[in-house]
Design an enzyme around this catalytic site. Sequence first.
Site, mmCIF file in Angstrom:
data_model
loop_
_atom_site.group_PDB
_atom_site.id
_atom_site.type_symbol
_atom_site.label_atom_id
_atom_site.label_comp_id
_atom_site.label_asym_id
_atom_site.label_seq_id
_atom_site.Cartn_x
_atom_site.Cartn_y
_atom_site.Cartn_z
ATOM 1 N N GLU A 153 4.069 3.000 -4.350
ATOM 2 C CA GLU A 153 2.703 2.736 -4.469
ATOM 3 C C GLU A 153 2.071 3.966 -4.008
ATOM 4 O OE1 GLU A 153 -0.780 0.242 -1.978
ATOM 5 O OE2 GLU A 153 1.283 -0.805 -2.525
ATOM 6 N N ASP A 154 2.659 4.727 -3.092
ATOM 7 C CA ASP A 154 1.923 5.716 -2.216
ATOM 8 C C ASP A 154 2.756 7.141 -2.610
ATOM 9 O OD1 ASP A 154 0.082 4.038 -1.402
ATOM 10 O OD2 ASP A 154 1.250 3.808 0.649
#
Length: 738
Positions: A96-97
């Site tokens: 996600e990051d």
Amino acid sequence: MQAADSTDVDIRKKKFSHYLVDEAQQSLMLSVGYLPCEEQTDIIDACHFGDIAHIKDKRKSGEPYITHPIAVAEILAGFKLDRDTIIAAILHDTVEDTDVSLQDLTEKYGVQVAKLVDGVTKLKSSSQNKQQNKAATFHKILTATLNDPRVLVVKLADRLHNMSTLGAVRREKQKSTAQETLDFYIPFARVMGMNDLADHIEMLCYRNLDPEMYTKLSDKLLQHGLGRKFRKDEIHDYLQRLLRVKKLHGHVKMLDYKVDMYRQFFRNRGTIDELIRQYAFEIVLEDVKSCKNISNYLINKYNIPDTQISDNIRNPLPGGNQSLTLTYVYQHNTIKVTLLTHKMQKAARLGIIGADNASAVSQSVIQASLRNMKSLVSDDMSVSNPNIDEAVETIEQLMDYLHERKILCYSPKGKAYELPRHSTVLDFAYAVGPKIGHIAVSGSIDGKPCDLATVVYSGQTVEIITDKNSLPKAEWLGFVITSKARELIQKWFKALPDEQKVTQGKLALDRALKTYGKDLHDLTASDWQDVLNWRKFNNKDDLFWAISAGKLLPQLVISRLFSEEVEAANAVKNASNCTGQSQNLIANLGNGVEISFPKCCNPVYGDPVLAYNSRHHGLVIHRHKCYELEEVRKRSPNQIFKILWQTEETLAKNTQGERPHFHSFLKICAQINEDQLSEAILNLRQINVGVEKVEYHEADTLLFVVVRSRQHLAHAIRELRNSLGFPNIMRLYQAPNN
């Protein structure tokens, strides 16, 4: 212990990017000693991998970001979860990051780790608003969890650590995160039986939701800490002596119970003085026979009524958790004793994750919950890229499912079926399947014959009587509670040719009339014309078609036919709790139907309600738990049917701002002086709550208020509690002195 090779030694000596990461990793490794050496090495490697991936990321507190996922992994290690789950927790934010891909995780740590990480990865799209992205993410978590429950465990541990470190974020974010967690993650966890994690997270929710309210109860518990400890020790010693006297092998454990106390306090379920006198204990024994032995003794000694006995051994809770719980009052203290076996205790720690340790009946209950949740998810919807409108609808249905009160009923063969409270025998039939529901003609509950509209209760055994020549009936739509039953009935009627739809609608109206001693032949030409004009139908066939399509309940047609008798009796004005344009409150009703909101239960807009037709009061709308409904059910369960409130948007449009108002009654369980109450009433007026009357009593104060809706009333109660120091405030469903 297995010797480590040189590679293991090298990776164990390798330093991390920051001393805080070293500390976090060392703490984690102390917790995963139950895993083989090679798996521990994989976990260290994952920590290094995550450290590099998140090297530029910082938490709001300024700490290296990787300390958070490592802490999440340590929480899960406390439950002795497997290697894949621990590694997935360490790497749960990488996709996600960071630039890490699922393919990278698959190649390095295996497909299971990649799937778990994908399951907890948020969906974000610039083309959708925040609410739509959240719904898509919730939908993804739901779908992934149904495939592998470990996804939810990782997400809960993530949420637990986040909730414990919210001090660095702004106040609005703290509150919104706490509310989201209470609304979605906590009930989802409890349905899946993951109560240990849910308890810890729920406590943090209350701390972040309203720190002042949280501190109020915390301070009170500190003040009474020594006295509570003395009392707990006393009860604990008594229960332990009881085991010795009964010559039973087991142990007594004091339960923290704080989460129950804070839940009751925040939900306005008791006064602080009552809450601090609550104590909870768990007695773990060798077998069910020993549990029954202790329970029988306590029931007889303290005269515990059936209402304070929860036999969840025979009828497990959602999530499959089993226990026998007794609640009794002794010397002004409320004592809760939970009895269970070692096997039940082990299975209860992580619910569905520990399902292999559960009994057959627990596994049946778990499967019942999973069936209901799987029915919400479309088989052809993409997990990673769902249709947004469908995802939003699915999550709305899931929220309804998670927050509704549930019951468990059983087939004659012992298979469990999970249903909403107030479900009927026909709802049970459709829970079994459409092939049974469509041809159901009656039923039996615990061996006693009953009507299809009879309400079922938790723990009952329900048998469905079928007739292969029978067909669904349009009036069934009036009393089924579950969405599944409603959708299956409507789908069946939708597939009929138009001529058969007309025939079925005609038969349904005739059956509805016979409930009141009439039939179609009793209707005059004037009656027919009045009904057709009421809904702007061109002819009778249009009316019958609308009934079979589920667009118009035959019971509402009866309401219209009775309306002239009601108007002549002029009884509504004296019998109703509502003032204003009450006809606009009910969906799909139209004008010309007299409505009564009786004073036996004083329903307000937004309450769960049921209705029936009365010749003298028209369409009578009661709260779903009103005692008057039980009397009607005894006479004719088919007469009671479900109605829906008009939506807020439609109501505002139809009433042009002139909303109907309802009378309600509040009991403030505290001595309030006039100055305090004057300030509180001023606060109520600022949110447009009317105060008609105040009555002061020795131990409490009564408020007679006027509100627009259930939500408006809840807002009023919150304002009063905040103004008056958080006393317990009860809604009275009958006017005082009535």
